[in-house]
Design a protein around this motif. Sequence first.
Motif, PDB file in Angstrom:
ATOM      1  N   VAL A  21      40.095  28.310  40.082  1.00 19.72           N
ATOM      2  CA  VAL A  21      39.671  28.722  41.420  1.00 19.72           C
ATOM      3  C   VAL A  21      38.461  29.632  41.280  1.00 19.72           C
ATOM      4  N   THR A  22      37.392  29.303  41.992  1.00 18.44           N
ATOM      5  CA  THR A  22      36.213  30.161  41.924  1.00 18.44           C
ATOM      6  C   THR A  22      35.799  30.589  43.317  1.00 18.44           C
ATOM      7  N   LEU A  23      34.647  31.265  43.412  1.00 23.64           N
ATOM      8  CA  LEU A  23      34.295  31.905  44.665  1.00 23.64           C
ATOM      9  C   LEU A  23      34.190  30.902  45.814  1.00 23.64           C
ATOM     10  N   PRO A  24      34.605  31.229  47.013  1.00 21.10           N
ATOM     11  CA  PRO A  24      35.073  32.561  47.446  1.00 21.10           C
ATOM     12  C   PRO A  24      36.595  32.619  47.613  1.00 21.10           C
ATOM     13  N   HIS A  25      37.347  31.888  46.788  1.00 22.31           N
ATOM     14  CA  HIS A  25      38.760  31.642  47.093  1.00 22.31           C
ATOM     15  C   HIS A  25      39.778  32.442  46.282  1.00 22.31           C
ATOM     16  N   LYS A  26      39.333  33.336  45.395  1.00 23.65           N
ATOM     17  CA  LYS A  26      40.293  33.908  44.440  1.00 23.65           C
ATOM     18  C   LYS A  26      41.379  34.748  45.102  1.00 23.65           C
TER      19      LYS A  26
END
Length: 285
Positions: free
Chosen positions: A74-79
């Motif tokens: 998972v990478t930006l903007p979902h962390k």
Amino acid sequence: MSAAPRDASTAGPPPDRYAVIGHPIAHSRSPRIHAAFAAAAGERLEYGRIDAPPEGFARAVHDFFEGGGRGLNVTLPHKEAAARLADRLTPRARLAGAVNTLARQADGSLLGDNTDGAGLMADLARLGIRVMGARVLVLGAGGATRGILGPLLEAGPALLVIANRTASRAAALATESGARVHGCGYDALAPFLAAGPFDLILHATALGLQGEAPPLPQGTAGPSSVAYDLGYGAGDTPFVRWARAQGVTRAEQGLGMLIEQAAEAFFLWRGVRPDTAALHRTELP
Ligand code: NAP
């Protein structure tokens, strides 16, 4: 009519499916890194990219795992959203309040982990960059900063300051992290500069994707400072360009961290720890 003979390479069950999810995501080098780990370890898997805007994140994760997917980076903007979505968090992900790795468990539940901190510390060690006793500035107060704060603090910096566009977010994160951490806006860094430039400046904002660097006061970095951009690019990133213009002797980009955090995720998913040394020496396309 007889069916065409099946290619031996496609025989057997379909490969396990993994992906990186973010927005934007086209720039991500995670698929190449995981393909290299899988090839070296003789693991058969598929690793793709999923572009999901914030409003479509939960649905995209649900669909991926319902469709048999085994794990997501998972990478930006979902962390931070991923931390809320996971059924269970590892201690380091709970501490961070942010998740960069989701793994489907045997009972169908989702485990959330955060391998960013371990990835950063492994890369700093590889590069010989010291945190112990250093005056450290972290730029940004999003999911990446949440992931690296705990391990940075454990490494014993003399001072740790978080500066962010939204000062209240930096201040809240500092309060959460304990008395040794300070949080402020970029324009409030001056009091910390009375003792000279920071020793280590870690850039963890999304601004690089827009071709910019944070607006930092004169004197934030100097010849004795080391700059490390969690972002990475084909040439110098905007933050690395800014740091060089301040006269820093050393400016690094986050591709090494990306490789190290990916290795931690691969280990969580497959139970095999990839040898990262070879990949650090490889020019990733
Ligand atoms: P995030 O959770 O979306 O946080 C974004 C951060 O960037 C926030 O601090 C935000 O400030 C700031 N920001 C966004 N747009 C801005 C603007 N126009 N002006 C000033 N500040 C702005 O993202 P993240 O997950 O923390 O990721 C941050 C960066 O770290 C990304 O470039 C990501 O690729 C990189 N990263 C690299 C690795 C690696 O392994 N190398 C791992 C993790 C992350 P506000 O709070 O004011 O909105």
